[in-house]
Design a protein around this motif. Structure first.
Motif, PDB file in Angstrom:
ATOM      1  N   UNK A 104       9.203  61.602 -21.332  1.00  0.00           N
ATOM      2  CA  UNK A 104       9.522  62.421 -22.497  1.00  0.00           C
ATOM      3  C   UNK A 104       8.499  63.534 -22.666  1.00  0.00           C
ATOM      4  N   UNK A 159      18.460  56.367 -26.084  1.00  0.00           N
ATOM      5  CA  UNK A 159      17.092  56.653 -25.638  1.00  0.00           C
ATOM      6  C   UNK A 159      16.184  55.439 -25.732  1.00  0.00           C
ATOM      7  N   UNK A 165      18.541  69.070 -23.493  1.00  0.00           N
ATOM      8  CA  UNK A 165      18.978  67.751 -23.908  1.00  0.00           C
ATOM      9  C   UNK A 165      19.988  67.287 -22.862  1.00  0.00           C
ATOM     10  N   UNK A 222      11.511  68.954 -28.983  1.00  0.00           N
ATOM     11  CA  UNK A 222      11.560  67.499 -28.851  1.00  0.00           C
ATOM     12  C   UNK A 222      12.378  66.824 -29.951  1.00  0.00           C
ATOM     13  N   UNK A 223      12.878  65.615 -29.617  1.00  0.00           N
ATOM     14  CA  UNK A 223      13.582  64.773 -30.586  1.00  0.00           C
ATOM     15  C   UNK A 223      12.636  64.370 -31.717  1.00  0.00           C
ATOM     16  N   UNK A 246      18.464  59.892 -35.721  1.00  0.00           N
ATOM     17  CA  UNK A 246      17.645  58.703 -35.478  1.00  0.00           C
ATOM     18  C   UNK A 246      17.004  58.157 -36.746  1.00  0.00           C
ATOM     19  N   UNK A 272      11.684  70.781 -21.040  1.00  0.00           N
ATOM     20  CA  UNK A 272      12.015  69.836 -22.116  1.00  0.00           C
ATOM     21  C   UNK A 272      13.065  70.355 -23.080  1.00  0.00           C
ATOM     22  N   UNK A 294      17.973  63.845 -32.735  1.00  0.00           N
ATOM     23  CA  UNK A 294      17.934  64.462 -31.421  1.00  0.00           C
ATOM     24  C   UNK A 294      18.057  65.980 -31.428  1.00  0.00           C
ATOM     25  N   UNK A 330      23.205  66.184 -32.765  1.00  0.00           N
ATOM     26  CA  UNK A 330      22.986  65.056 -31.866  1.00  0.00           C
ATOM     27  C   UNK A 330      22.678  63.816 -32.715  1.00  0.00           C
TER      28      UNK A 330
END
Lengths: 160, 352
Positions: free
Chosen positions: A11, A136, A113, B318-319, B259, A110, B285, B256
């Protein structure tokens, strides 16, 4: 240690804006465009865990036409890879999908997605396989399993 | 092109130090402490205070190398704020307490007071009940465990609930009653209560989400439950009977998986509005933090939700794994987020 390094790269890939600086400088900061063929090049030589001497390309599991790049035109940020299991009950599908995911996480900037899925209608447990490959937490946990990581590394090394 | 929102999120702090993704964070309900946990198997504790000029400053208090063999997936404080629980992919739950300060006044080390074993596979979430007398945990082994907290860091298992057909992703206790909710990879939410004559049992199942339920958050008044899902929505469930819940609202907009969801008090108490239900934050996400104000509707049983703030790229590309409001009085406008970039970030919501 090795495991953690393998996972870390998952990640926490350095961002395209901060790394790859040598290449970037040569191109005066222009972002490299990423197309179907380039992504196909990354995954075509992955081997099937059940046929370790045969690549996913040779088995017709992956193809450039099953790669979809999305997002806005000047800033693509999603990659969807569909793959076609060799048989509808293929038990190795999750490993194949996981290998594709790991290769792309390690190789792509990164900002992308990733969505990995079996070709619609190609697997009897299509929904379950897809759900697993895109969870994930399950992916992270799988990559803390040394036996699984070893198998994936073997698939990724491909046929030398 | 900019949308107008009534509020904005201002960055207060960026807290680094984790070597891998930060899965979860928890505000201590009683003290100036924030705990974060990561795939790097450590827990970091951050403290915060106003400096001489009245600016809120965050700094690292300590880092705990937990000894967990795999990812630390979630953390939870007891209501007293003196005990921290860690849930790990190594299937165990750690119970942490701080030793007394030494003679020189140095603060004590955080020690593992107890290790709860029982889950067969990855433990994903852990939570203390409102009184601190019960602890709930859940796992990929499809079970939810209810533990009784006894003196001397002793825990007794009061029930193993095998209701879900897939991984259980999260557990959340009602803010005042002994009611437990769990969300799962099987797309459902289950609600459990204790039968005084018998054991803990599942009193109802909430269906409606079209994919994994990642997180749950009760409303401050306990009359509603929010759930966030891989189906990209947040659903609001209203408690319409003792054991009866009904989906009254679906919040859409995320691109997305969502979370995390957190339900804070918002302006409750600061304004004379008995219909104010507080403020929901959601993230996932797509890397976007969304904040919604919720109000009860005098003419309908459906509350109204208004998107009051939206912050894209909160953790770059980033998520975001967790978003959570600070529960402490005076700090309830603070929001903490954690992401796959290994960062914890603190935001303050302000009228724009």
């Amino acid at each position: 240690r090795q495991l953690s390094a393998a996972k870390k790269s998952l990640w926490m890939m350095t961002d395209d804006s901060s790394d790859g600086s040598e290449e970037m400088d040569a191109e005066e900061g222009e972002e490299e465009e990423i197309d179907q063929d380039e992504i196909f090049d990354l995954i075509r030589n992955i081997c099937d865990p059940e046929h370790p001497t045969t690549t996913l390309e040779e088995l017709h599991v992956v193809s450039a036409s099953q790669i979809f790049i999305g997002g806005s035109n000047n800033k693509p940020n999603t990659v969807k890879v569909e793959f076609t299991p060799t048989v509808p009950h293929c038990g190795a599908s999750t490993y194949i999908g996981l290998s594709i995911r790991v290769r792309l996480i390690r190789s792509l900037p990164t900002r992308f997605k990733l969505d990995i899925a079996v070709k619609p209608g190609s697997h009897q447990s299509e929904h379950a396989v897809n759900k697993q490959l895109n969870d994930k937490e399950r992916v992270a946990a799988a990559l803390e399993n040394p036996a699984l990581v070893k198998m994936i590394e073997t698939c990724l090394t491909g046929r030398e | 092109m900019d949308e107008d929102f009534s509020h904005s999120l201002q960055k207060v702090a960026e807290l680094g130090g984790h070597e891998e993704e930060v899965w979860h964070i928890a505000w201590n309900p009683a003290k100036s402490l924030l705990a974060s946990c990561s795939s790097d198997k450590s827990v970091r504790l951050f403290t915060y205070n106003h400096d001489g000029e009245g600016t809120l400053k965050f700094s690292l208090a300590t880092s705990i190398p937990t000894g967990h063999l795999k990812t630390v997936r979630s953390v939870a404080w007891s209501p007293s704020g003196s005990t921290l629980a860690t849930a790990s992919f190594d299937s165990n739950i750690g119970i942490w307490e701080q030793e007394q300060p030494d003679e020189d006044g140095h603060s004590g080390e955080w020690e593992c007071a107890s290790l709860l074993e029982g889950h067969e596979t990855e433990c994903k979430s852990v939570a203390y009940s409102s009184t601190g007398t019960l602890l709930a945990s859940c796992s990929r082994d499809k079970t939810v465990w209810v533990w009784e907290v006894q003196p001397d860091s002793d825990f007794e298992c009061m029930g193993v609930l095998m209701e879900h057909t897939q991984d259980v992703k999260c557990v959340a206790w009602h803010p005042t009653e002994e009611i437990l909710a769990s969300g799962s990879y099987d797309d459902t939410i289950k609600i459990y209560v204790d039968d005084p004559q018998d054991d803990w049992f599942c009193c109802t199942t909430l269906t409606g989400h079209e994919s994994t339920v990642w997180a749950l958050g009760w409303s401050p008044n306990g009359k509603y439950l929010a759930s966030s899902s891989d189906d990209k929505t947040v659903r609001i469930w209203k408690r319409v009977g003792e054991y009866e819940f009904k989906c009254v609202l679906v919040l859409e907009g995320h691109d997305r998986s969502v979370y995390s969801v957190s339900w804070g008090v918002g302006n409750i108490g600061q304004e004379a509005d008995p219909l104010n239900l507080g403020r929901i934050a959601s993230a996932g996400g797509d890397g976007i933090i969304r904040v919604w104000d919720l109000h009860e509707n005098p003419s309908s049983d459906k509350p109204t939700a208004k998107l009051v703030a939206r912050l894209p790229s909160a953790h770059g590309t980033y998520d975001i794994n967790t978003v959570v409001w600070c529960p402490r009085k005076g700090y309830q406008d603070l929001l903490a987020t954690s992401g796959d970039d290994g960062m914890v970030k603190i935001w303050k919501i302000q009228a724009s």
